[in-house]
Design a protein around this motif. Sequence first.
Motif, PDB file in Angstrom:
ATOM      1  N   ALA A 172       0.858  -1.322   0.001  1.00 57.47           N
ATOM      2  CA  ALA A 172       0.009   0.218  -0.036  1.00 57.47           C
ATOM      3  C   ALA A 172       0.959   1.191  -0.103  1.00 57.47           C
ATOM      4  N   ASP A 173       2.081   1.063   0.778  1.00 53.24           N
ATOM      5  CA  ASP A 173       2.576   2.447   0.896  1.00 53.24           C
ATOM      6  C   ASP A 173       3.622   2.581  -0.298  1.00 53.24           C
ATOM      7  N   TYR A 174       4.153   1.441  -1.005  1.00 50.05           N
ATOM      8  CA  TYR A 174       4.897   1.497  -2.183  1.00 50.05           C
ATOM      9  C   TYR A 174       4.156   1.885  -3.646  1.00 50.05           C
ATOM     10  N   GLU A 176       0.854   2.241  -3.691  1.00 45.43           N
ATOM     11  CA  GLU A 176      -0.383   3.179  -3.455  1.00 45.43           C
ATOM     12  C   GLU A 176      -1.691   2.331  -4.027  1.00 45.43           C
ATOM     13  N   GLU A 178      -4.242   0.623  -1.865  1.00 43.98           N
ATOM     14  CA  GLU A 178      -4.933   0.333  -0.641  1.00 43.98           C
ATOM     15  C   GLU A 178      -5.700  -1.021  -0.834  1.00 43.98           C
ATOM     16  N   LYS A 270      -6.097  -0.844 -10.277  1.00 38.50           N
ATOM     17  CA  LYS A 270      -6.393   0.675  -9.560  1.00 38.50           C
ATOM     18  C   LYS A 270      -7.644   1.013  -9.818  1.00 38.50           C
ATOM     19  N   GLU A 274     -10.251   1.820  -6.836  1.00 40.82           N
ATOM     20  CA  GLU A 274     -10.774   3.130  -6.838  1.00 40.82           C
ATOM     21  C   GLU A 274     -12.577   3.069  -7.077  1.00 40.82           C
TER      22      GLU A 274
END
Length: 275
Positions: A172-174, A176, A178, A270, A274
């Motif tokens: 999630a951090d690298y 993006e 979630e 993604k 979203e």
Amino acid sequence: MLNAVSNGIQYIIDMGASVMLPIVIALISICIGVKIGKSVRSGLMIGVGFVGLSLIVDMMNAELGPAAAAMSERFGLSLNVVDIGWPGASPMTWSSGIATVAIPIAIGVNVLMIALKMTNTVNIDIWNIWHMTFTGAIAYAVTGNFWLGILGVILHAAIAYKLGDLWAPLLADYFELEGLTVPHGTAAYMAPIACVVDAVMEKIPGINKIDISADSLQEKVGVLGEPIVIGGILGAAVGFLAGLAAIAVIYGICMIFAVRCSKTRGAALKAAEEE
């Protein structure tokens, strides 16, 4: 009844990852409330990414095989062990005696762990259950005990799902993304090794001050950090050793298209996330 289930599972397996995963992704996206059009598009885009990567791998293998043979002959090497990779290992695994029951067992382990709140990972990568099946098939082949093979599938699946929980925050951090993780049968197992290596490097004076990433590397070395140039350099090195100059161009093309195909799959996931 059992024979019909077996035939159904085999039919799905025979479709391959490029067909199976788009269908699974589209169906799951629809089930969680994503619009049908966007779900189908995301599934198809993931299929496009897989087909593209498969074509790239085939192209590289077509060039690398003759290059390896040429290097062996040129330097008098005797290479009698071949790494067949997943394109060879997965069909072997699916043809094993344990393959038919491995998929429902791996899915059952996932459902049970979720029900018992032992994992937050929902595995939708049905194709790559072959990694877990491979573990079970090896155990079965070595021991001759079918139930030990089943135990191998169960243990591999359970560990993979737990590793999926562990790496979710990092992904999630690298990336993006979630809510997404990778309980992949082999990739997830490499991450602990990477963590150990990283921890050791952080303790080494000087080394722990080095900050290298794809973006920073490209900024420092300019055009030399671009995928097509890196591929060209690697191809030129292999071509020089093998006496085959054309490989440099092929490797450069493969590198840039591999990046594009990976971005296509990431964009598809993604978009679904979203929504």
